[in-house]
Design an enzyme around this catalytic site. Structure first.
Site, PDB file in Angstrom:
ATOM      1  N   HIS A  40      40.266  34.517  43.227  1.00 41.27           N
ATOM      2  CA  HIS A  40      40.082  33.251  42.506  1.00 41.27           C
ATOM      3  C   HIS A  40      40.772  32.105  43.252  1.00 41.27           C
ATOM      4  CE1 HIS A  40      40.118  36.152  38.922  1.00 41.27           C
ATOM      5  NE2 HIS A  40      38.897  35.643  38.897  1.00 41.27           N
ATOM      6  N   ASP A 153      30.747  38.561  44.183  1.00 44.49           N
ATOM      7  CA  ASP A 153      29.640  38.708  43.228  1.00 44.49           C
ATOM      8  C   ASP A 153      28.387  38.118  43.881  1.00 44.49           C
ATOM      9  OD1 ASP A 153      31.084  39.498  40.474  1.00 44.49           O
ATOM     10  OD2 ASP A 153      32.354  38.157  41.622  1.00 44.49           O
TER      11      ASP A 153
END
Ligand code: AMP
Length: 282
Positions: A40, A153
């Protein structure tokens, strides 16, 4: 040190972003489900570098979990997350409550047909509809100039790009490389579920992709043979159960017979009940 602000209310979030925009700042946005890790933070750093004003959202999105999945157990630690984000110079953290995004009687969803049914969509048929819906809703609130997603992802990033293109949204999408632990494991909030043995077993994902990379570097182009090498490596790990291993083109996510530069090797594997994904761009 920094004056990071935290908003749970949509009107407050909107007002604050409008103020930043009217001050001439470009807005960078990093949507997350929290339990912040270095993956992140790589997106957050990219945003802080790129944009004058960075918004990070933390929202565990119920619409992308099936009833049998881990919505309730998903790791959450807001205070810890805020400390990490404050240290990076984030301007605003948006933490909407569930009811603000999905009030009673909510019925509107966004779907990207075709792409959402491939790869992870086969075992998680609701997933990308939930992702696209929440991302579009967040885009409407935050009105970012640029939004950052992770290559971890890969299918999600491809689908978001397509949604933005198809709907003509005025936001640039940046996809950042996968961040891994020193032993190769791709960082994920769900890694918090592992015990020591499971964590060790999970290394078969990145190991199998390393083997594939080596074979391709040596000239192998046959997708079936590359997939066989990956499967053999994962199947040698007793705690691992393959969901899928596929080699697809990076746009349409359709299977390839012969691999080409830019193609995506994507896989999903269960370590006991914990589902992990990993991938490699050739
Ligand atoms: P999540 O909180 O898992 O929904 O992830 C939020 C964003 O961080 C998504 O765009 C992910 O693709 C990205 N992300 C998660 N893990 C990683 C990682 N290991 N490396 C790079 N980006 C990541």
């Amino acid at each position: 040190m920094s004056g990071m602000q935290i908003f749970a209310s949509i009107p407050e979030m909107k007002a604050h972003v409008h103020e930043a925009k009217s001050g001439g700042k470009s807005v960078g946005f990093v949507p997350t489900m929290g339990f912040i890790h270095e993956g992140h933070l790589s997106l957050v750093r990219a945003s802080v570098r790129d944009a004058g004003f960075t918004v990070v959202s933390i929202f565990v999105n119920p619409a992308q979990f099936a009833p049998h999945e881990d919505f309730e157990d998903y790791p959450r630690d807001l205070e810890r997350d805020l400390d990490f984000l404050r240290a990076e110079g984030v301007d605003v953290v948006f933490t909407p409550p569930r009811d603000a995004l999905y009030p009673a009687g909510y019925h509107t969803y966004v779907e990207v047909h075709g792409l959402q049914e491939r790869l992870c969509g086969k075992s998680r048929p609701q997933f990308f509809r939930g992702v696209c819906t929440v991302v579009l809703k967040l885009f409407h609130i935050v009105e970012p100039d640029v939004a950052f997603f992770g290559q971890k992802d890969a299918q999600q990033s491809a689908i978001i790009r397509r949604m933005v293109k198809d709907l003509g949204l005025d936001v640039r999408i940046e996809v950042c490389p996968i961040v891994r632990d020193s032993d190769g494991l791709a960082l994920s909030s769900r890694n918090a579920y592992f015990d020591v043995d499971q964590r060790e077993a999970a290394l078969c994902l990145s190991r199998s992709l390393d083997l594939a990379r080596t074979k391709i570097s040596a000239g192998e182009r046959n997708a079936c043979r590359i997939i066989r090498i990956i499967r053999d490596e994962i199947e040698a790990e007793p705690q691992a159960k393959i969901d899928y291993v596929e080699i697809v083109d990076a746009e349409e996510l359709l299977p390839r017979d012969k691999v080409e530069v830019g193609d995506l090797i994507a896989l999903a594997v269960y370590i006991d009940h914990i589902r992990l994904i990993d991938n490699l761009i050739i």
